[in-house]
Motif scaffolding. Structure first.
Motif, mmCIF file in Angstrom:
data_model
loop_
_atom_site.group_PDB
_atom_site.id
_atom_site.type_symbol
_atom_site.label_atom_id
_atom_site.label_comp_id
_atom_site.label_asym_id
_atom_site.label_seq_id
_atom_site.Cartn_x
_atom_site.Cartn_y
_atom_site.Cartn_z
ATOM 1 N N GLY A 56 24.558 -1.089 16.545
ATOM 2 C CA GLY A 56 24.114 -1.408 15.286
ATOM 3 C C GLY A 56 25.085 -3.225 15.206
ATOM 4 O O GLY A 56 26.231 -3.191 15.222
ATOM 5 N N VAL A 57 24.158 -3.943 15.136
ATOM 6 C CA VAL A 57 24.748 -5.503 15.253
ATOM 7 C C VAL A 57 24.289 -6.247 14.105
ATOM 8 O O VAL A 57 23.117 -5.914 13.276
ATOM 9 N N PRO A 58 24.982 -7.150 13.511
ATOM 10 C CA PRO A 58 24.490 -7.952 12.399
ATOM 11 C C PRO A 58 23.157 -9.027 12.747
ATOM 12 O O PRO A 58 22.908 -8.908 13.965
ATOM 13 N N GLY A 59 23.066 -9.696 11.931
ATOM 14 C CA GLY A 59 21.772 -10.772 12.110
ATOM 15 C C GLY A 59 21.369 -11.258 10.961
ATOM 16 O O GLY A 59 21.827 -11.063 9.689
ATOM 17 N N ILE A 60 20.580 -12.381 10.885
ATOM 18 C CA ILE A 60 20.278 -13.298 9.977
ATOM 19 C C ILE A 60 18.554 -13.661 10.036
ATOM 20 O O ILE A 60 18.353 -13.867 11.471
ATOM 21 N N GLN A 67 36.181 -4.606 11.545
ATOM 22 C CA GLN A 67 35.821 -3.225 10.974
ATOM 23 C C GLN A 67 35.157 -2.816 11.969
ATOM 24 O O GLN A 67 34.292 -3.304 12.855
ATOM 25 N N GLN A 68 34.752 -1.027 11.899
ATOM 26 C CA GLN A 68 34.137 -0.562 13.146
ATOM 27 C C GLN A 68 32.699 -0.604 13.162
ATOM 28 O O GLN A 68 32.284 -0.895 11.783
ATOM 29 N N PRO A 69 32.038 -0.550 14.190
ATOM 30 C CA PRO A 69 30.509 -0.462 13.987
ATOM 31 C C PRO A 69 30.200 0.819 13.036
ATOM 32 O O PRO A 69 30.896 1.767 13.001
ATOM 33 N N PRO A 70 28.847 1.102 12.606
ATOM 34 C CA PRO A 70 27.747 0.011 12.857
ATOM 35 C C PRO A 70 27.814 -1.325 11.919
ATOM 36 O O PRO A 70 28.392 -0.893 10.817
ATOM 37 N N TRP A 71 27.420 -2.333 12.597
ATOM 38 C CA TRP A 71 27.406 -3.448 11.978
ATOM 39 C C TRP A 71 25.928 -3.961 11.220
ATOM 40 O O TRP A 71 25.833 -4.759 10.461
ATOM 41 N N GLY A 72 25.009 -3.141 11.711
ATOM 42 C CA GLY A 72 23.548 -3.413 11.215
ATOM 43 C C GLY A 72 22.762 -2.374 11.362
ATOM 44 O O GLY A 72 22.909 -1.190 12.045
ATOM 45 N N ALA A 114 0.883 -1.136 -0.033
ATOM 46 C CA ALA A 114 -0.071 0.094 0.255
ATOM 47 C C ALA A 114 0.728 1.272 0.017
ATOM 48 O O ALA A 114 0.534 2.055 -0.790
ATOM 49 N N ARG A 115 1.879 1.288 0.801
ATOM 50 C CA ARG A 115 2.643 2.306 0.797
ATOM 51 C C ARG A 115 4.039 2.372 -0.127
ATOM 52 O O ARG A 115 4.456 3.312 -0.278
ATOM 53 N N GLN A 116 4.154 1.319 -0.710
ATOM 54 C CA GLN A 116 5.280 0.883 -1.920
ATOM 55 C C GLN A 116 6.569 1.346 -1.216
ATOM 56 O O GLN A 116 7.379 2.152 -1.783
ATOM 57 N N VAL A 117 6.830 0.702 -0.259
ATOM 58 C CA VAL A 117 8.073 0.924 0.680
ATOM 59 C C VAL A 117 8.683 -0.436 0.828
ATOM 60 O O VAL A 117 7.831 -1.201 1.215
ATOM 61 N N ALA A 118 9.936 -0.649 0.951
ATOM 62 C CA ALA A 118 10.684 -1.729 1.660
ATOM 63 C C ALA A 118 11.436 -1.535 2.951
ATOM 64 O O ALA A 118 11.882 -0.181 2.986
ATOM 65 N N PHE A 119 11.139 -2.532 3.713
ATOM 66 C CA PHE A 119 11.873 -2.141 5.290
ATOM 67 C C PHE A 119 12.919 -3.362 5.307
ATOM 68 O O PHE A 119 12.503 -4.570 5.079
ATOM 69 N N ALA A 120 14.246 -2.989 5.310
ATOM 70 C CA ALA A 120 15.312 -4.067 5.433
ATOM 71 C C ALA A 120 16.338 -3.978 6.686
ATOM 72 O O ALA A 120 16.359 -2.693 7.267
ATOM 73 N N MET A 121 16.980 -4.916 6.790
ATOM 74 C CA MET A 121 17.945 -5.021 7.888
ATOM 75 C C MET A 121 19.076 -5.455 7.172
ATOM 76 O O MET A 121 19.778 -6.381 7.026
ATOM 77 N N PRO A 122 19.913 -4.297 6.568
ATOM 78 C CA PRO A 122 21.184 -4.472 5.835
ATOM 79 C C PRO A 122 22.183 -4.990 7.211
ATOM 80 O O PRO A 122 22.312 -3.974 8.042
ATOM 81 N N VAL A 123 23.359 -5.599 6.914
ATOM 82 C CA VAL A 123 24.240 -6.283 7.669
ATOM 83 C C VAL A 123 25.547 -5.810 6.942
ATOM 84 O O VAL A 123 25.806 -6.178 5.907
ATOM 85 N N TYR A 124 26.631 -5.506 7.678
ATOM 86 C CA TYR A 124 28.043 -5.022 7.243
ATOM 87 C C TYR A 124 29.094 -5.982 8.049
ATOM 88 O O TYR A 124 29.313 -5.332 8.943
#
Length: 847
Positions: A753-757, A714-719, A654-664
């Motif tokens: 900011g942390v990683p995840g899956i 590598q320094q944070p943020p990781w997520g 409806a809002r045509q948006v994506a919500f993501a959890m990018p991890v580095y």
């Protein structure tokens, strides 16, 4: 005594930085550690000699570290802390009265501290001020909000989750991770409370890689989930009470043979309106069902389970059988039991596909034969236990059950096939097969024939558009992942792509390659997500494809042509002899690509381990994303866990948006020349065989890029969490997400900011929910702003994708599976937890 001890610490600290700093300079790195080490060495020497001037020199060290740190990383607390935290702590100890008064050679004013002590105190205060400012500064946050008219858009009603159910892994076969339910809103989400908590039992066998990461289905007032033991559990979705459990007999695994014991989800099908002939046979008794379960094991997997692991160039161990397993399913459907009109399809970890009654939890005969089971080793070459099975639920249409599979990459260059197969929804007989090594022919292979070995496989989830009758599959690459010199053009053609197949025939309609000649393990990991988008004023039936390398491609799902711009960018060609890297790689208008890494971005708890990370970084080959693996070692960033993985993104149609959890998180990738033998080069005793790559010139050593203290280099943020406008590709917001509470030795809730899956979901109430971070929380966010509105503590890692549904009591529920993840390192568990608003909150929400 205290003075001499602290002085010795300062001296040794300085010498370590001085020696290491010289080494770093010889590798082309910064002179900063040499300067800092020299200052600290001088300070330590003066302090050992009883001179208060050592305090002034130490103050200069703090000042230098402060200025150097701000110059390299700005006012970012987690970037400054390694450079100055230990120095300030030592400075405070040096200011203790017994220490200062034990320095006889210097001024004596200011209550014995002298001018030297006051200068050191001033430097500590200055550092504290800078630290305080940096703690309230978050340079990596990008605040923003969706336009008000879109933020208030009414829920989409055609998301494929009728009547508040969650009938497929991602809510529907469109894969959007969306439910139109809107009882829970940003205004009341903070009142969510635990409605029930179920323990699935000890589902974590003693095998590496075990993970309870199932996303439950909720259909007709029953919840279904699967376990690493390939069990199906049916629960009451309102009370959490167990209704039944189906437990197959599995081929025995050992730690050496095991690779990845998981079940991400189940597939559901309702055939009540399809006019099938129904028998009047009752469901089997418990004894009869147990016999069927045993028969499915004996008749299907004994041949495969008895074969020693086939790891060499397509031939079994001498003297051992390597059977060709053929399709013996019935050609015509038989009448189906009434309770089997609604079925659950379970992929087992020993490569079977089992049809189970959604009502009674008993085997449904007729699918694949009398034992209700299809053998997924049909037509496979190189039969070998654990080398192939399906970790993700199959795609089910009214015609077929369509199955990809996970191939145990990197054992050799001759493994089972990555073929995609469709089995008749009634009989289980193969009706088509899409073999990436022979894509021109989709007719079922003849008995005695096998599919092409070692071609790209589709281990993640597929999607389906019933109007176009197209099934969409994300593809990996052929083995090995890190060396492709021996791959043919045909093997590369469909690798690391998203493909569209005619769901009735298996014919290839189109393909889009997300990485050319993949040598980084950048399999397309996530389910293609189907959503209609308004782009430049026109309604486009789109496909959104998240990828490990951080690109999110938006394609026209009718043709595979980009709906948002895609450009080709040049990349490094510096590869090992025999390799042939692609000169360019595609980049999307929506890109979560990590920033180019520099020495200044390396991290640690102290200047010493940070310096060691910078030394390690300088030794690695790194020319940006897509640097080929090397003999010397390459920094691969992002690593093979990816920026995005199988959890994908959540889409609000409806809002045509994506919500993501990018991890580095970066990995190191090192190619190791190997002999043409069975000698193990990179495997660890007692664990599944590593990336030996038998039959190729190189084994591969893959490791997270970690400091000597076991923290990321590598320094944070990781997520992060990030919101993206799918109609333009623009980022709406980005926020650092997650704490180190469950990563660090001391459980401090620092927001790094942390990683995840694991994946997020979105709801018609304007919320997104996510549990996949490596700290043990489930969180609720305002999807319009990304603001975290609610969190609840989990008893283990929540590495799964949540689901939401409407209970028969009129309450909207959020369900989370907290099973942990062995490879990610989170605590293992067996919890299934449902949250809902209290009764009063439900009444308020309905007004």
């Amino acid at each position: 005594m205290i003075r001499n001890l602290l002085a010795a610490v300062v001296l040794l600290f300085g010498l370590a930085l001085l020696v290491g700093g010289v080494r770093l300079v010889t590798l082309g790195g910064t002179w900063g550690y040499v300067v800092l080490g020299a200052i600290l060495t001088l300070s330590g020497a003066l302090l050992l000699g009883g001179r208060k001037g050592g305090l002034v020199v130490y103050a200069a060290a703090i000042a230098f570290a402060l200025v150097w740190g701000v110059w390299e990383v700005g006012l970012y607390w987690w970037g400054l802390a390694p450079r100055g935290g230990v120095l300030v702590l030592l400075g405070l100890l040096l200011l203790l009265p017994p220490v200062v008064r034990a320095l006889p050679r210097g001024t004596t004013g200011f209550r014995g501290y002298g001018a030297e002590g006051m200068i050191l105190a001033a430097s500590v205060v200055a550092a504290a001020v800078v630290a305080g400012i940096s703690m309230i500064t978050q340079p990596y946050d990008t605040p923003g909000a969706l336009a008000a008219d879109r933020a208030l858009a009414p829920p989409a009603t055609d998301a494929g989750a009728p009547d508040g159910e969650w009938p497929a892994y991602a809510g529907s076969l469109a894969g959007e991770h969306y439910s139109p339910l809107a009882q829970i809103t940003p205004a009341n989400v903070g009142a969510l409370e635990v409605a029930w908590h179920y323990h699935a039992g000890d589902v974590h066998v003693d095998l590496p890689g075990t993970a309870l990461e199932s996303t439950p289905l909720v259909v007709e007032d029953t919840m279904y989930l699967c376990t690493p033991k390939s069990e199906i559990i049916a629960l009451d979705p309102v009370t959490g009470e167990e209704r039944w459990r189906f437990s197959p007999v599995l081929a025995e695994l050992t730690p050496e043979l095991s690779t990845y014991a998981t079940c991400r989800g189940l597939a559901y099908h309702d055939g009540r309106d399809l006019g099938w002939e129904v028998s009047d046979a009752p469901p089997p008794t418990a004894e009869e069902n147990a016999a069927l379960v045993q028969a499915s094991m004996e008749g299907v997997t004994t041949a495969a389970a008895g074969v020693s692991q086939n790891i060499v160039a397509g031939t079994a161990i001498p003297g051992e059988p390597n059977p060709i397993i053929v399709d013996d399913a019935p050609t015509e459907p038989s009448p189906i039991r009434a309770d089997c009109l609604r079925r659950i399809f379970l992929p087992t970890r020993d490569a079977r596909l089992v049809a189970v009654s959604a009502e009674t939890g008993t085997i449904c005969p007729g699918f694949g034969g009398g034992d209700g089971t299809v053998n997924l080793w049909i037509g496979q070459p190189n039969v070998s236990p654990t080398a192939y099975y399906s970790t993700s639920p199959p795609l089910v249409t009214d015609e077929a059950v369509i199955v990809g599979g996970s191939v145990n990459d990197n054992l050799s260059d001759m493994l089972p096939s990555g073929v995609i197969r469709a089995f008749d929804i009634r009989t289980g007989r193969m009706i088509w097969n899409f073999d990436p090594g022979a894509p021109e022919s989709t007719e079922p292979i003849e008995p005695g024939e096998t599919f092409t070995p070692n071609v790209p496989n589709s281990w993640s989830l597929a999607s389906f558009d019933p109007e176009l009758n197209l099934a969409y599959f994300p593809m990996g690459s052929g083995s090995p992942d890190q060396y492709g010199g021996a791959r043919t053009e045909k093997q590369d053609l469909l690798a690391t792509s998203v493909i569209a197949l005619d769901a009735s025939t298996g014919e290839l309609e189109w393909s889009f390659q997300t990485v050319h000649h993949d040598i980084w393990d950048y399999d397309v990991p996530a389910q293609p997500q189907l959503v209609d988008l308004t782009i430049e004023g026109a309604l486009v039936p789109a496909l959104v494809q998240p990828t490990k390398q951080g690109e999110v491609f938006v394609l026209d799902r009718r043709t595979g042509e980009p709906a948002l711009p895609v450009t080709e960018v040049p990349v490094s060609l510096d590869a090992v002899p025999g390799e042939r890297p692609a000169p360019t790689q595609p980049v999307s208008a929506i890109s979560f690509a990590p920033p180019y890494q520099t020495g200044a971005m390396m991290w640690g708890l102290t200047p010493v381990d940070q310096m060691l990370c910078r030394i390690a970084f300088q030794k690695l080959e790194y020319h940006g994303r897509f640097t080929p693996p090397s003999l010397e070692g390459t920094l691969t960033h992002p690593g093979s866990f990816g920026v995005l993985n199988w959890g994908g993104v959540a889409i609000d149609p409806a809002r045509q948006v994506a919500f993501a959890m990018p991890v580095y998180l970066g990995f190191t990738s090192t190619l190791i020349p190997r002999p043409d033998t069975l000698d193990e080069v990179v495997s660890a005793p007692g664990y599944p065989m590593g990336n030996e790559n038998f039959g190729t010139p190189y084994a591969a050593s893959l490791k997270p890029f970690m400091s000597p203290l076991g923290l990321p280099c590598q320094q944070p943020p990781w997520g992060f969490v990030q919101g993206v406008d799918l109609t333009t590709g623009a980022t709406i917001y980005r926020h650092v997400n997650g704490t180190v509470r469950d990563m660090a030795p001391i459980p401090l809730p620092f927001e790094t900011g942390v990683p995840g899956i694991g994946g997020p979901i979105a709801t018609g109430g304007g919320l997104a929910f996510l549990s996949g971070t490596v700290d043990y929380y489930v969180r609720g966010y305002d999807i319009a702003t990304g603001e975290e509105l609610w969190r609840a503590r989990l008893p283990a890692g929540g590495q799964s994708t949540p689901a939401t549904y409407m209970g028969r009591d009129g309450r909207q529920y959020l369900v989370v599976v907290a099973g942990g993840h062995g490879y990610v390192g989170t605590k293992l568990g067996d919890s299934v937890i449902a949250y809902a608003l209290p009764e009063a909150g439900v009444v308020a929400a309905s007004r």
